[in-house]
Design a protein around this motif. Structure first.
Motif, mmCIF file in Angstrom:
data_model
loop_
_atom_site.group_PDB
_atom_site.id
_atom_site.type_symbol
_atom_site.label_atom_id
_atom_site.label_comp_id
_atom_site.label_asym_id
_atom_site.label_seq_id
_atom_site.Cartn_x
_atom_site.Cartn_y
_atom_site.Cartn_z
ATOM 1 N N LYS A 8 1.383 -1.190 0.119
ATOM 2 C CA LYS A 8 0.086 0.244 0.173
ATOM 3 C C LYS A 8 0.931 1.388 0.075
ATOM 4 O O LYS A 8 2.237 1.468 0.326
ATOM 5 C CB LYS A 8 -0.656 -0.045 1.152
ATOM 6 N N ILE A 9 0.137 1.967 -0.832
ATOM 7 C CA ILE A 9 1.642 3.489 -0.631
ATOM 8 C C ILE A 9 1.105 4.446 0.799
ATOM 9 O O ILE A 9 -0.093 4.405 0.537
ATOM 10 C CB ILE A 9 0.707 4.196 -2.510
ATOM 11 N N LYS A 10 1.563 5.052 0.932
ATOM 12 C CA LYS A 10 1.164 5.521 2.368
ATOM 13 C C LYS A 10 1.572 7.146 1.850
ATOM 14 O O LYS A 10 1.743 7.397 0.841
ATOM 15 C CB LYS A 10 2.903 5.766 3.039
ATOM 16 N N LYS A 11 0.920 7.664 2.485
ATOM 17 C CA LYS A 11 0.167 9.280 2.954
ATOM 18 C C LYS A 11 1.436 9.889 2.540
ATOM 19 O O LYS A 11 1.623 10.943 1.604
ATOM 20 C CB LYS A 11 -0.516 9.491 3.615
ATOM 21 N N GLY A 12 2.557 9.678 2.758
ATOM 22 C CA GLY A 12 3.525 10.864 2.900
ATOM 23 C C GLY A 12 3.706 10.326 1.114
ATOM 24 O O GLY A 12 5.263 10.826 1.018
ATOM 25 N N ASP A 13 4.265 9.408 1.210
ATOM 26 C CA ASP A 13 4.927 8.925 -0.585
ATOM 27 C C ASP A 13 4.155 9.027 -2.212
ATOM 28 O O ASP A 13 4.769 9.010 -2.438
ATOM 29 C CB ASP A 13 5.220 7.642 -0.248
ATOM 30 N N ARG A 14 3.054 9.616 -1.803
ATOM 31 C CA ARG A 14 1.756 9.908 -2.667
ATOM 32 C C ARG A 14 2.935 10.662 -3.849
ATOM 33 O O ARG A 14 2.674 10.629 -5.139
ATOM 34 C CB ARG A 14 0.492 10.378 -1.988
ATOM 35 N N HIS A 54 -1.768 1.465 -7.157
ATOM 36 C CA HIS A 54 -0.832 2.258 -8.088
ATOM 37 C C HIS A 54 -2.256 3.075 -8.984
ATOM 38 O O HIS A 54 -1.329 5.078 -8.737
ATOM 39 C CB HIS A 54 0.492 1.867 -8.955
ATOM 40 N N TRP A 55 -2.862 2.729 -9.444
ATOM 41 C CA TRP A 55 -3.476 3.879 -10.553
ATOM 42 C C TRP A 55 -4.218 4.889 -9.185
ATOM 43 O O TRP A 55 -4.490 5.865 -9.440
ATOM 44 C CB TRP A 55 -5.045 3.179 -10.588
ATOM 45 N N GLN A 56 -4.571 4.284 -7.943
ATOM 46 C CA GLN A 56 -5.134 5.158 -7.085
ATOM 47 C C GLN A 56 -3.641 6.420 -6.895
ATOM 48 O O GLN A 56 -4.466 7.790 -6.520
ATOM 49 C CB GLN A 56 -5.618 4.440 -5.913
ATOM 50 N N LYS A 57 -2.844 5.817 -6.709
ATOM 51 C CA LYS A 57 -1.736 6.657 -7.119
ATOM 52 C C LYS A 57 -1.677 8.109 -7.143
ATOM 53 O O LYS A 57 -1.519 9.119 -7.289
ATOM 54 C CB LYS A 57 -0.758 6.403 -5.718
ATOM 55 N N TRP A 58 -1.870 7.286 -8.843
ATOM 56 C CA TRP A 58 -1.728 8.285 -9.487
ATOM 57 C C TRP A 58 -3.113 8.684 -9.698
ATOM 58 O O TRP A 58 -2.652 10.518 -10.071
ATOM 59 C CB TRP A 58 -1.737 6.963 -11.110
ATOM 60 N N LYS A 59 -4.134 8.641 -9.659
ATOM 61 C CA LYS A 59 -5.592 9.606 -9.524
ATOM 62 C C LYS A 59 -5.085 10.622 -8.484
ATOM 63 O O LYS A 59 -5.435 11.394 -9.160
ATOM 64 C CB LYS A 59 -6.081 8.750 -9.298
ATOM 65 N N GLN A 60 -4.937 10.281 -7.703
ATOM 66 C CA GLN A 60 -4.084 11.652 -6.242
ATOM 67 C C GLN A 60 -3.571 12.169 -7.391
ATOM 68 O O GLN A 60 -3.736 13.025 -6.474
ATOM 69 C CB GLN A 60 -4.266 10.632 -5.260
ATOM 70 N N LEU A 61 -2.692 12.340 -7.216
ATOM 71 C CA LEU A 61 -1.500 12.776 -7.965
ATOM 72 C C LEU A 61 -1.892 13.684 -9.161
ATOM 73 O O LEU A 61 -1.417 15.041 -8.868
ATOM 74 C CB LEU A 61 -0.186 12.158 -8.642
ATOM 75 N N GLN A 62 -2.960 13.267 -10.041
ATOM 76 C CA GLN A 62 -3.388 14.635 -10.664
ATOM 77 C C GLN A 62 -4.583 15.277 -9.730
ATOM 78 O O GLN A 62 -4.548 16.193 -10.144
ATOM 79 C CB GLN A 62 -3.841 13.275 -12.336
ATOM 80 N N MET A 63 -5.227 14.605 -9.569
ATOM 81 C CA MET A 63 -6.369 15.276 -8.517
ATOM 82 C C MET A 63 -5.344 16.729 -7.266
ATOM 83 O O MET A 63 -5.944 17.953 -7.861
ATOM 84 C CB MET A 63 -6.282 14.850 -7.712
ATOM 85 N N GLN A 74 -9.230 20.335 -16.323
ATOM 86 C CA GLN A 74 -10.074 19.754 -16.151
ATOM 87 C C GLN A 74 -9.510 18.539 -15.834
ATOM 88 O O GLN A 74 -9.063 17.826 -17.538
ATOM 89 C CB GLN A 74 -11.522 19.536 -16.615
ATOM 90 N N PRO A 75 -9.147 17.717 -15.494
ATOM 91 C CA PRO A 75 -7.737 16.555 -14.852
ATOM 92 C C PRO A 75 -9.389 15.033 -15.779
ATOM 93 O O PRO A 75 -10.192 15.328 -15.135
ATOM 94 C CB PRO A 75 -7.687 16.438 -14.259
ATOM 95 N N LYS A 76 -9.110 14.521 -16.892
ATOM 96 C CA LYS A 76 -9.146 13.262 -16.713
ATOM 97 C C LYS A 76 -8.925 11.821 -16.430
ATOM 98 O O LYS A 76 -7.420 11.912 -17.456
ATOM 99 C CB LYS A 76 -10.653 13.576 -18.197
#
Length: 228
Positions: A8-14, A54-63, A74-76
């Motif tokens: 799991k990706i830690k919050k601090g590593d996002r 990893h996709w959740q990390k990716w999505k969080q990065l873009q958001m 607007q990101p998609k």
């Protein structure tokens, strides 16, 4: 070998890209049908969980990047699967809210080799959107002037038909060599060019949301010059 990452990706590593983020895409087989013929169900489940993490990390990065932009983009975020395959990269498009139907867009992409933020013409289903290839390719005439107040470190330019894992041409070399400019024109093959910043997996990419925002805002100066 099927490389699985389920940590799991830690919050601090996002907001940092590390080897595991790139390794996810280092696989020859991406079709679920073929994967199920090779691996047991529990391995397939591990693969799905790794992609989702990893996709959740990716999505969080873009958001997060989108929230910090001074632009109205607007990101998609594209899904981690198309239903039949796992992706060979993660991708996110950014379009001007005032012009959501353009073929031209800004984008971010992560594959097994690099992270890139770039300006592109989306050919897929382009007939359903507005903006011609000729008008988009005309942006190349603006690049030299646009580049004058930019640090060109990490900037590259390449034809859309070039494979995403190929070694692209540095923008500095392109601008300094008329022959390289002619060669790019020949390589377009009736398609478009792409221009953007690339960061490679050879070292850890820190403050990635900041890098993303800076690149999007610089490239937007070219992007907004296009009208629907």
């Amino acid at each position: 070998m099927l490389s699985i990452t389920t940590k799991k990706i830690k919050k601090g590593d996002r907001m940092e890209l590390v080897n595991a983020d790139f390794d996810l895409f280092n696989r020859e087989v991406v079709a679920f049908k073929q994967l199920k013929e090779i691996y047991p169900p529990e391995t397939i489940q591990e693969l799905k969980e790794a992609y989702q993490t990893h996709w959740q990390k990716w999505k969080q990065l873009q958001m997060t990047a989108a929230e910090n932009l001074s632009l109205d983009l607007q990101p998609k975020v594209e899904s981690w699967t198309n239903g039949w395959n796992v992706r060979s990269h993660f991708w996110c498009a950014y379009r001007n809210v005032a012009h959501p139907n353009q073929n031209a867009c800004l984008a971010a992409l992560l594959n097994q080799k690099q992270y890139q933020v770039y300006l592109m013409f989306q050919h897929y289903k382009s007939e359903q959107r507005s903006g011609s290839i000729a008008a988009y390719n005309g942006l190349r005439r603006l690049i030299e002037q646009w580049s004058k107040d930019k640090s060109l470190t990490d900037y590259y330019i390449w034809p859309q038909v070039e494979h995403e894992l190929a070694d692209h041409l540095s923008l500095t070399e392109y601008l300094s060599d008329p022959q390289k400019q002619e060669q790019l024109e020949e390589k377009l093959q009736g398609r478009s060019f792409q221009i953007g910043k690339l960061w490679f997996r050879s070292e850890r990419i820190k403050d990635v949301e900041k890098l993303t925002v800076e690149a999007l805002e610089e490239l937007s100066q070219l992007y907004v010059s296009l009208k629907e």
